[in-house]
Design an enzyme around this catalytic site. Sequence first.
Site, mmCIF file in Angstrom:
data_model
loop_
_atom_site.group_PDB
_atom_site.id
_atom_site.type_symbol
_atom_site.label_atom_id
_atom_site.label_comp_id
_atom_site.label_asym_id
_atom_site.label_seq_id
_atom_site.Cartn_x
_atom_site.Cartn_y
_atom_site.Cartn_z
ATOM 1 N N ARG A 151 0.867 -1.180 0.000
ATOM 2 C CA ARG A 151 0.000 0.000 0.000
ATOM 3 C C ARG A 151 0.904 1.230 0.000
ATOM 4 N NH1 ARG A 151 -2.844 2.796 4.442
ATOM 5 N NH2 ARG A 151 -4.795 3.736 3.689
ATOM 6 N N ASN B 252 -7.107 7.972 2.693
ATOM 7 C CA ASN B 252 -6.684 7.375 3.953
ATOM 8 C C ASN B 252 -7.442 7.989 5.129
ATOM 9 O OD1 ASN B 252 -4.603 5.806 5.600
ATOM 10 N ND2 ASN B 252 -4.316 7.870 6.404
ATOM 11 N N GLU B 253 -7.974 7.116 6.007
ATOM 12 C CA GLU B 253 -8.606 7.544 7.268
ATOM 13 C C GLU B 253 -9.377 8.850 7.074
ATOM 14 O OE1 GLU B 253 -5.517 7.501 10.244
ATOM 15 O OE2 GLU B 253 -5.101 5.368 9.941
ATOM 16 N N HIS C 216 -8.469 -0.020 10.045
ATOM 17 C CA HIS C 216 -7.125 0.109 10.593
ATOM 18 C C HIS C 216 -7.169 -0.273 12.066
ATOM 19 C CE1 HIS C 216 -5.961 3.229 7.264
ATOM 20 N NE2 HIS C 216 -6.350 2.057 6.784
ATOM 21 N N TYR D 218 -5.536 -0.452 15.543
ATOM 22 C CA TYR D 218 -4.514 -0.003 16.497
ATOM 23 C C TYR D 218 -5.059 -0.210 17.908
ATOM 24 C CZ TYR D 218 -1.949 1.836 12.485
ATOM 25 O OH TYR D 218 -1.260 1.955 11.311
ATOM 26 N N GLU E 259 -4.256 -1.270 7.729
ATOM 27 C CA GLU E 259 -3.130 -0.879 8.580
ATOM 28 C C GLU E 259 -3.290 -1.553 9.940
ATOM 29 O OE1 GLU E 259 -2.438 3.250 9.268
ATOM 30 O OE2 GLU E 259 -2.711 3.833 7.168
ATOM 31 N N TRP F 144 1.582 -1.491 9.074
ATOM 32 C CA TRP F 144 2.146 -0.137 8.998
ATOM 33 C C TRP F 144 3.425 -0.123 9.832
ATOM 34 C CZ3 TRP F 144 0.663 4.130 6.223
ATOM 35 C CH2 TRP F 144 1.409 5.291 6.466
#
Length: 531
Positions: free
Chosen positions: A74, A150-151, A218, A220, A247, A276
């Site tokens: 990516r 992105n995001e 994503h 996290y 991610e 990531w």
Amino acid sequence: MSMRIAALLTLLAALSLVPQPASAATGLRVSGTQILEANGSPFVMRGTNHAHTWYASRTSSFAAIKAAGANAVRVVLSGGRWTPNTADDVAGVIALCKQNRLICVLENHDTTGYGEQSGAYTLDQAVTYWIGLKSVLTGQENHVVVNIGNEPFGNNAVTPGWTQATSAAVTRLREAGFEHLVMVDAPNWGQDWQGVMRDNAATVLAADPRRNVVFSVHMYGVYDTAAEITAYLDAFRTAGLPLVIGEFGHLHSDGDPDEDTILAQARSRGLGYLGWSWSGNGGGVEYLDQVTSFDPARLTPWGERLFNGADGVRATAREATIYGGGSDTGPPTAPANLAASGVTASQAALSWTASTDDTGVTGYDVLRAAATGSFAVAGTSATTRFTATGLSPSTTYRFQVRARDAAGNTSPVSNTVTLTTTGGSGGDGCTATATVQSRWGSGYVVQPVTVTNTGDSATTGWTVTFTLPAGHTVTGSWNAAVSVSGQTVTARNLAYNGRLAPDAATTFGFQAGHPTGDTSAPIGYSCATAP
């Protein structure tokens, strides 16, 4: 008119009354929960993110990412929030992906944190950027996925919201003639902790006349337990919608992601994932680098986990069939005559006889284990030689080697070599100092722990020990191999940071958890070196 022709015309007329499905996708496409290639073969993304827009000169990273086992990358792009990536530059990125047999996920980073972060672009602005690149993207549908933004939303409510803005962006791309597989990111900085993408993904998919959208979450700190991870993945599986983990990391400022569950669940469910990120992180999240300073020979602990660990990239990635992957199911022959030489207190030189394969050997995995214990990947080599570093004095190790080919097949392992490192006298000494960088309710980050060679000669390795307060636990580390016995923590150098010239220093860090309200910190940092 013959009876045969009349019957044929009647059949055609009847068929014309049958409702036809939405037009078939060109190139990569979704089918239910899967991503398929144009020939119908399933494709599961396994790879990483590369911050190209800030490190445009690091073009060798594409080959290094492929050599690490990835089948996809990516790539971060910008249309103006940062230095814009031009059509010529993007064409070069696509060429590098194809040259290295990688599926290329191109993402526009300008939208990151819209509504919460100053300077962020809208999804509509992102689509304008993609339309400006149409000349270099058309015809690449077999190789390129367009990740619109992105995001694209932070945590603040904005109008139009995620569902409306994302549907409009996909529709506008299709109206402009894009036939690519489109990837869309979740709101809440990609983590979708409010469940907006989860609950409205079907609406966005229905807005696409080509029904060719894959959703990206994503993972996290929001995903720090197995229950949270499996519940989110279950929702998409139950809905029959395609999802990738675009991610994720092993640590983050908002908590400690459960990367083991993320990897294991992605593997068991056949979901794609992209960690990531390759290198170049800053702003306090340098621990997310997978290699140090873009050097593929210097994998960080996170890089080792992602690429070489259980359910990681090397073990699970399969090259896209557009590049010839999948057609080669025969593994290489086993490497032979593995032998060790030049054994010291901290390293050993290994050599072996090359493997053979119909399509060519692309590299070797070097496996290491203690005298008793399981083998794990200790490093990779493109040749038939490898120097194992960061070993402990007077310790017995076992080594094996296996080969890899371009399709991701691995050979049987070589013979086993057992060796014992020489005794280390401890060198001339070193010091270790530590700083608690940040704290939150249930944990803290200690960074940097600075190791300095105070002796008169170079060292080949170092060991730092310290004591955790009662109830504290290490939850992650970087730039050191960390082990825990009771409350005693031992941190040892990795292959790339053990050698220190006199007065030279290196750093590592770790994250720890503690009981709520406890503000104590580790004590008793001591250091020893190997000559």
